[in-house]
Design a protein around this motif. Structure first.
Motif, mmCIF file in Angstrom:
data_model
loop_
_atom_site.group_PDB
_atom_site.id
_atom_site.type_symbol
_atom_site.label_atom_id
_atom_site.label_comp_id
_atom_site.label_asym_id
_atom_site.label_seq_id
_atom_site.Cartn_x
_atom_site.Cartn_y
_atom_site.Cartn_z
ATOM 1 N N PRO A 335 -27.941 -10.613 -6.371
ATOM 2 C CA PRO A 335 -29.262 -11.885 -5.743
ATOM 3 C C PRO A 335 -28.008 -13.421 -5.940
ATOM 4 N N GLU A 336 -27.050 -12.931 -5.413
ATOM 5 C CA GLU A 336 -25.887 -14.506 -5.449
ATOM 6 C C GLU A 336 -25.013 -14.424 -4.428
ATOM 7 N N ALA A 337 -25.234 -12.747 -3.383
ATOM 8 C CA ALA A 337 -24.798 -12.796 -2.207
ATOM 9 C C ALA A 337 -26.112 -13.128 -1.027
ATOM 10 N N VAL A 380 -21.117 -14.516 1.141
ATOM 11 C CA VAL A 380 -19.929 -13.829 0.092
ATOM 12 C C VAL A 380 -18.626 -13.792 1.249
ATOM 13 N N PRO A 381 -17.945 -14.769 0.067
ATOM 14 C CA PRO A 381 -16.220 -14.686 0.861
ATOM 15 C C PRO A 381 -16.051 -14.149 1.073
ATOM 16 N N ALA A 382 -14.557 -13.984 2.388
ATOM 17 C CA ALA A 382 -14.329 -12.964 3.087
ATOM 18 C C ALA A 382 -12.727 -12.953 2.381
ATOM 19 N N PRO A 383 -12.568 -11.241 2.522
ATOM 20 C CA PRO A 383 -12.665 -10.369 3.719
ATOM 21 C C PRO A 383 -13.888 -9.650 3.649
ATOM 22 N N TYR A 384 -14.841 -9.192 4.151
ATOM 23 C CA TYR A 384 -15.830 -8.087 4.616
ATOM 24 C C TYR A 384 -15.569 -7.614 5.565
ATOM 25 N N ASP A 385 -17.116 -6.670 5.213
ATOM 26 C CA ASP A 385 -17.561 -5.622 6.879
ATOM 27 C C ASP A 385 -18.610 -5.471 6.824
ATOM 28 N N TRP A 425 -36.531 -3.588 15.250
ATOM 29 C CA TRP A 425 -35.526 -4.111 14.106
ATOM 30 C C TRP A 425 -34.578 -3.977 14.080
ATOM 31 N N VAL A 426 -33.494 -5.089 13.603
ATOM 32 C CA VAL A 426 -31.975 -4.992 13.461
ATOM 33 C C VAL A 426 -31.899 -6.010 11.609
ATOM 34 N N GLN A 427 -30.686 -4.549 11.162
ATOM 35 C CA GLN A 427 -30.703 -4.910 10.141
ATOM 36 C C GLN A 427 -28.789 -4.796 9.998
ATOM 37 N N ALA A 428 -28.564 -6.063 9.217
ATOM 38 C CA ALA A 428 -27.273 -5.854 9.432
ATOM 39 C C ALA A 428 -27.188 -5.569 7.469
ATOM 40 N N TRP A 429 -26.087 -5.582 7.109
ATOM 41 C CA TRP A 429 -25.386 -5.288 5.566
ATOM 42 C C TRP A 429 -23.932 -5.878 5.457
ATOM 43 N N ILE A 430 -24.130 -7.167 4.563
ATOM 44 C CA ILE A 430 -22.488 -7.245 3.850
ATOM 45 C C ILE A 430 -21.923 -6.343 3.822
ATOM 46 N N VAL A 431 -20.542 -5.386 3.578
ATOM 47 C CA VAL A 431 -20.068 -4.076 2.614
ATOM 48 C C VAL A 431 -19.143 -4.882 1.899
ATOM 49 N N LYS A 432 -18.685 -5.484 0.072
ATOM 50 C CA LYS A 432 -17.378 -6.506 0.302
ATOM 51 C C LYS A 432 -16.787 -5.366 -1.293
ATOM 52 N N ASN A 433 -15.791 -4.601 -0.749
ATOM 53 C CA ASN A 433 -15.036 -3.398 -1.335
ATOM 54 C C ASN A 433 -15.660 -2.124 -2.113
ATOM 55 N N GLY A 434 -16.695 -1.747 -0.196
ATOM 56 C CA GLY A 434 -16.917 -0.392 -0.512
ATOM 57 C C GLY A 434 -18.017 -0.951 -0.703
ATOM 58 N N THR A 439 -28.175 -7.635 2.525
ATOM 59 C CA THR A 439 -28.627 -7.440 3.825
ATOM 60 C C THR A 439 -29.794 -8.092 4.467
ATOM 61 N N ASP A 440 -30.025 -8.410 5.267
ATOM 62 C CA ASP A 440 -30.736 -9.526 5.682
ATOM 63 C C ASP A 440 -31.700 -8.203 7.219
ATOM 64 N N ILE A 441 -33.207 -8.563 7.259
ATOM 65 C CA ILE A 441 -33.841 -8.433 8.501
ATOM 66 C C ILE A 441 -34.291 -8.940 9.639
ATOM 67 N N GLN A 442 -33.693 -8.910 11.277
ATOM 68 C CA GLN A 442 -34.882 -9.568 12.043
ATOM 69 C C GLN A 442 -35.713 -8.511 12.951
ATOM 70 N N ASP A 443 -36.575 -9.119 12.990
ATOM 71 C CA ASP A 443 -37.012 -8.542 13.920
ATOM 72 C C ASP A 443 -37.563 -8.938 15.130
ATOM 73 N N VAL A 444 -37.838 -8.077 15.946
ATOM 74 C CA VAL A 444 -38.157 -7.950 17.335
ATOM 75 C C VAL A 444 -39.120 -7.381 18.200
ATOM 76 N N THR A 445 -40.292 -8.812 18.413
ATOM 77 C CA THR A 445 -41.474 -7.870 18.684
ATOM 78 C C THR A 445 -41.274 -7.728 20.309
ATOM 79 N N ILE A 446 -40.969 -6.931 21.264
ATOM 80 C CA ILE A 446 -40.790 -7.026 22.288
ATOM 81 C C ILE A 446 -42.191 -6.861 22.831
ATOM 82 N N THR A 447 -42.824 -7.646 23.838
ATOM 83 C CA THR A 447 -44.321 -7.340 24.430
ATOM 84 C C THR A 447 -44.183 -6.861 25.869
#
Length: 449
Positions: A335-337, A380-385, A425-434, A439-447
């Motif tokens: 929750p805090e990340a 999330v404090p760096a470093p992360y992937d 849609w595009v999704q990204a994850w922050i990976v810390k120490n493996g 995570t978050d998602i950006q929807d993209v509706t191309i008309t």
């Protein structure tokens, strides 16, 4: 507790959501209108940008029209101020420009704030002049009163989009379900008022349990709204995000009826959610009618040879990757990340300047734009992937064998291009120490064009 995820998905798909044929028609007609107003009409010199989706169109809360009703799209036409024009002249000149075209001749009606274009089927578009005045503030106009009306619907759209993310996207589905119920009741509550009231009940700190699926989100928001409005003697202030009251559109009778209906919905929905599996469908039918659960079928992942009408919307597509299964990275969201995945699109053919946030247009993107996606406000404090997934959907994606869904490691930013229509849609994850901790998602509706 029985969430009935499969039944809700099927009910939304088959009875609530606007069907894909109508969505394609809507998008195509809005695209044609946009091209005409910006490139071919007598207003061309004043038009500054592409039309901006507004209301249910922008918020993606349009539902299948009830018997005897039509469905519509509201769009704003961005224009510069003409110092020689009174407020009422903008809608008048807009209608003249439309009527000068063979495509729109005889199809328009002049309203107080907009020009309505009626089509042969059960569909119309309301076009609202959206004026940027000399001081940079934005207004619509009232033709009858000949006055300026301060408005920033982009701020409202961005607020709803941000709140939807906090509910894992379920807020939009809940709004559609509540509008479905409203249309089959005696309620007289404008969609924008209902949308804002439900959105105000979203709490970013509510936690995974409350917003984990459609059913829990629906019950949480309806119960919260019932608790909020129940003790009131009159409608509360409903902020339009620039300090104006949306509840001015709600009569005292309308508010009293809403209170009564919320009390009933809250009681029945809680009983349905808490019921054992053997009783839950019947109890949800007590809320939505006997169509709920009638068409639900198991939806296993389909093969790549599936019929081209299959869109794989919000389902795992052939070849789509999982962070845990394919990259052996455990997902333990904390929750805090947190971070925000912000999508931006390149300037339009008429506008200039920097990329603008997709949320300003309800994530509706024309074909042919450059897109950027950025990890922002990361706690999330760096470093992360950062790991990224781009997922296409829709008929064109299937026909081109380009659903994608692979996961790649990258930096805080990636670029794409809006090549073909569909709800992507595009999704990204922050990976810390493996471990994937956010995570978050950006929807993209191309008309479609």
């Amino acid at each position: 507790m029985t969430a009935r995820v499969r039944e809700f998905n099927a009910f939304l798909r088959d009875y609530v959501n606007l069907n894909q044929t109508r969505v394609n028609t809507l998008q195509s007609r809005v695209s044609s209108l946009d091209k005409f107003l910006g490139d071919e009409s007598t207003l061309g010199d004043l038009v500054t940008d592409d039309v901006i989706p507004q209301g249910s169109f922008a918020h993606k809360t349009i539902i299948r029209p009830y018997i005897g009703n039509d469905f519509d799209a509201d769009v704003l036409l961005p224009m510069d101020e003409d110092p020689d024009w009174e407020p009422k002249k903008y809608t008048i000149e807009l209608q003249k420009a439309l009527e000068a075209s063979k495509r729109y001749e005889g199809k328009t009606t002049l309203g107080k704030r907009c020009v309505t274009i009626d089509y042969a089927d059960d569909f119309h578009i309301d076009v609202v002049p959206f004026i940027t005045r000399g001081d940079g503030t934005t207004y619509i106009t009232h033709r009858i009163d000949n006055e300026w009306i301060r408005q920033d619907p982009v701020a409202l759209t961005e607020w709803i989009e941000e709140s939807s993310r906090a509910t894992n996207g379920h807020l939009i589905r809940v709004i559609r379900l509540v509008k479905y119920l409203r249309d089959r009741s005696s309620l007289n509550v404008a969609s924008v008022v209902l949308t804002a009231l439900l959105t105000e009940r979203v709490h970013s700190f509510a936690g995974v349990d409350e917003y984990q699926n459609v059913a829990t989100t629906l019950v949480s928001l309806i119960e919260d709204l019932n608790d909020y409005l129940g003790p009131m003697s009159s409608a509360p202030w409903v902020d339009d995000r620039i300090g104006q009251n949306l509840a001015d559109r709600l009569t005292q009778t309308g508010f009293t009826n809403l209170q009564s209906q919320l009390k009933t919905w809250a009681r029945k929905m809680r009983a349905a959610l808490d019921a054992p599996s053997s009783e839950s469908v019947d109890k949800w039918q007590d809320v939505f009618g006997d169509k709920f659960g009638a068409s639900a079928k198991a939806e296993p992942m389909l093969s790549a040879s599936a019929a081209p009408i299959e869109t794989y919307e919000k389902r795992e597509a052939p070849g789509e990757q999982s962070l845990e299964r394919d990259h052996h990275i455990p997902v333990r969201i904390q929750p805090e990340a947190r971070f925000r995945l912000v999508g931006r699109m390149s300037a339009t053919r008429r506008a200039s300047g920097r990329y603008r946030p997709m949320s300003a247009t309800g994530n509706h993107i024309p074909i042919g734009r450059s897109l950027s996606f950025t990890v922002e406000d990361c706690t999330v404090p760096a470093p992360y992937d950062v790991y990224w997934k781009v997922r296409n959907a829709g008929i064109e994606a299937v026909e081109r064998h380009n659903l994608r869904g692979q996961i790649v490691k990258g930096g805080d930013k990636m670029t794409e291009h809006s090549s073909f229509a569909g709800n992507h849609w595009v999704q990204a994850w922050i990976v810390k120490n493996g471990v994937a901790v956010a995570t978050d998602i950006q929807d993209v509706t191309i008309t479609s064009s």
